[in-house]
Design a protein around this motif. Structure first.
Motif, mmCIF file in Angstrom:
data_model
loop_
_atom_site.group_PDB
_atom_site.id
_atom_site.type_symbol
_atom_site.label_atom_id
_atom_site.label_comp_id
_atom_site.label_asym_id
_atom_site.label_seq_id
_atom_site.Cartn_x
_atom_site.Cartn_y
_atom_site.Cartn_z
ATOM 1 N N TYR A 97 0.857 -1.195 0.000
ATOM 2 C CA TYR A 97 0.000 0.000 0.000
ATOM 3 C C TYR A 97 0.884 1.233 0.000
ATOM 4 O O TYR A 97 1.698 1.423 0.899
ATOM 5 C CB TYR A 97 -0.906 -0.045 1.246
ATOM 6 C CG TYR A 97 -1.654 1.226 1.577
ATOM 7 C CD1 TYR A 97 -2.029 2.160 0.600
ATOM 8 C CD2 TYR A 97 -2.028 1.492 2.904
ATOM 9 C CE1 TYR A 97 -2.730 3.312 0.927
ATOM 10 C CE2 TYR A 97 -2.735 2.640 3.241
ATOM 11 C CZ TYR A 97 -3.074 3.548 2.246
ATOM 12 O OH TYR A 97 -3.763 4.697 2.565
ATOM 13 N N ARG A 99 0.929 4.631 0.896
ATOM 14 C CA ARG A 99 0.095 5.517 1.725
ATOM 15 C C ARG A 99 0.537 6.964 1.537
ATOM 16 O O ARG A 99 1.711 7.287 1.776
ATOM 17 C CB ARG A 99 0.226 5.102 3.190
ATOM 18 C CG ARG A 99 -0.688 5.877 4.125
ATOM 19 C CD ARG A 99 -0.834 5.192 5.461
ATOM 20 N NE ARG A 99 0.450 4.926 6.121
ATOM 21 C CZ ARG A 99 0.595 4.107 7.167
ATOM 22 N NH1 ARG A 99 -0.448 3.464 7.670
ATOM 23 N NH2 ARG A 99 1.790 3.913 7.702
ATOM 24 N N ALA A 136 -8.944 4.094 2.860
ATOM 25 C CA ALA A 136 -7.703 3.880 3.611
ATOM 26 C C ALA A 136 -7.779 2.618 4.489
ATOM 27 O O ALA A 136 -6.830 1.816 4.498
ATOM 28 C CB ALA A 136 -7.347 5.117 4.431
ATOM 29 N N TYR A 139 -7.254 -0.398 2.205
ATOM 30 C CA TYR A 139 -5.858 -0.518 1.766
ATOM 31 C C TYR A 139 -5.001 -1.089 2.913
ATOM 32 O O TYR A 139 -4.172 -1.960 2.705
ATOM 33 C CB TYR A 139 -5.286 0.841 1.348
ATOM 34 C CG TYR A 139 -5.925 1.500 0.141
ATOM 35 C CD1 TYR A 139 -6.327 0.774 -0.976
ATOM 36 C CD2 TYR A 139 -6.105 2.886 0.111
ATOM 37 C CE1 TYR A 139 -6.889 1.412 -2.081
ATOM 38 C CE2 TYR A 139 -6.659 3.527 -0.994
ATOM 39 C CZ TYR A 139 -7.050 2.787 -2.086
ATOM 40 O OH TYR A 139 -7.587 3.432 -3.168
ATOM 41 N N GLU A 140 -5.223 -0.567 4.102
ATOM 42 C CA GLU A 140 -4.432 -1.032 5.269
ATOM 43 C C GLU A 140 -4.669 -2.519 5.524
ATOM 44 O O GLU A 140 -3.745 -3.262 5.839
ATOM 45 C CB GLU A 140 -4.850 -0.289 6.556
ATOM 46 C CG GLU A 140 -4.799 1.215 6.478
ATOM 47 C CD GLU A 140 -3.529 1.818 7.065
ATOM 48 O OE1 GLU A 140 -2.717 1.055 7.617
ATOM 49 O OE2 GLU A 140 -3.377 3.054 6.940
ATOM 50 N N ARG A 141 -5.915 -2.911 5.389
ATOM 51 C CA ARG A 141 -6.277 -4.305 5.707
ATOM 52 C C ARG A 141 -5.711 -5.298 4.696
ATOM 53 O O ARG A 141 -5.236 -6.362 5.059
ATOM 54 C CB ARG A 141 -7.806 -4.414 5.784
ATOM 55 C CG ARG A 141 -8.346 -5.831 5.982
ATOM 56 C CD ARG A 141 -9.827 -5.838 6.347
ATOM 57 N NE ARG A 141 -10.650 -5.110 5.389
ATOM 58 C CZ ARG A 141 -11.058 -5.604 4.219
ATOM 59 N NH1 ARG A 141 -10.708 -6.817 3.845
ATOM 60 N NH2 ARG A 141 -11.836 -4.883 3.418
ATOM 61 N N VAL A 146 3.281 -1.619 4.032
ATOM 62 C CA VAL A 146 2.820 -0.248 3.797
ATOM 63 C C VAL A 146 4.031 0.673 3.686
ATOM 64 O O VAL A 146 4.969 0.572 4.475
ATOM 65 C CB VAL A 146 1.932 0.231 4.981
ATOM 66 C CG1 VAL A 146 1.459 1.661 4.752
ATOM 67 C CG2 VAL A 146 0.738 -0.694 5.184
ATOM 68 N N ASP A 148 4.949 4.830 3.474
ATOM 69 C CA ASP A 148 4.527 6.235 3.480
ATOM 70 C C ASP A 148 5.343 6.971 2.433
ATOM 71 O O ASP A 148 6.558 7.062 2.561
ATOM 72 C CB ASP A 148 4.735 6.845 4.872
ATOM 73 C CG ASP A 148 3.730 6.296 5.869
ATOM 74 O OD1 ASP A 148 2.524 6.330 5.565
ATOM 75 O OD2 ASP A 148 4.145 5.795 6.932
#
Ligand code: S3P
Length: 170
Positions: A97, A99, A136, A139-141, A146, A148
């Motif tokens: 992801y 982020r 969001a 996406y996190e799940r 991840v 940034d």
């Protein structure tokens, strides 16, 4: 094993995907490009046939892509919202992801006239706020890792992304 990039429109999935592929000697494909090649421009697909039809084409694309190996896939921002797509992608790869903060997305997407979900009455900020709130958590799940992305160069992000993906590859 494939590497799959997910995240909001404007999070850098395409540019980073290409660079990650170069750095790792993998092939690269963008789900939107596959759809455009077969069915024409995304904006026209939305206009003529609607979003549901586009989402069906995304799933058809995922079914083909998940049979491949050794690729980096950049996915359309809404693709991983469908469980079936995630299930299929996870059989063949790891999901990263990308982020990005609202401010980053706002500056990258301002003036966009191509993406159907960014057109219409609401301000860009309202749209991004709404989509981020909905998406969001998904996406996190679904993500295995991840990153940034805010405030860093494509090169820095691509290298870090690759480290993260290689860390969960096995
Ligand atoms: C969408 C994102 C777009 C494209 C379509 C829908 C979305 O891809 O698939 O316009 O639902 O967020 P990008 O994320 O590459 O802009």
């Amino acid at each position: 094993m494939n590497f799959v990039l997910c995240g909001m429109m404007g999070s850098g999935k395409t540019r980073l995907g290409k660079r990650i592929a170069e750095l790792s000697f993998r092939n690269w494909l963008d789900t939107d490009d596959v759809i455009v090649e077969k069915y024409g421009k995304i904006s026209e697909i939305f206009e003529k046939f609607g979003e549901t039809y586009f989402r069906e084409k995304e799933t058809e694309t995922v079914k083909i892509l998940c049979r491949l190996d050794g690729y980096v896939f950049s996915t359309g921002g809404g693709l991983v919202l469908k469980d079936e797509n995630v299930r299929l992608l996870k059989t063949s790869g790891k999901i990263l992801y990308l982020r990005a903060k609202k401010e980053t997305l706002l500056s990258r997407l301002s003036g966009d006239t191509k993406r159907p979900l960014l057109q219409g009455r609401e301000s860009l900020e309202e749209k991004i706020d709404r989509l981020l709130k909905e998406r969001a958590p998904v996406y996190e799940r679904v993500a295995d890792v991840v990153l940034d992305v805010d405030g860093k160069s494509v090169e820095e992000n691509a290298k870090r992304a690759l480290e993260l993906l290689q860390g969960v590859e096995k």
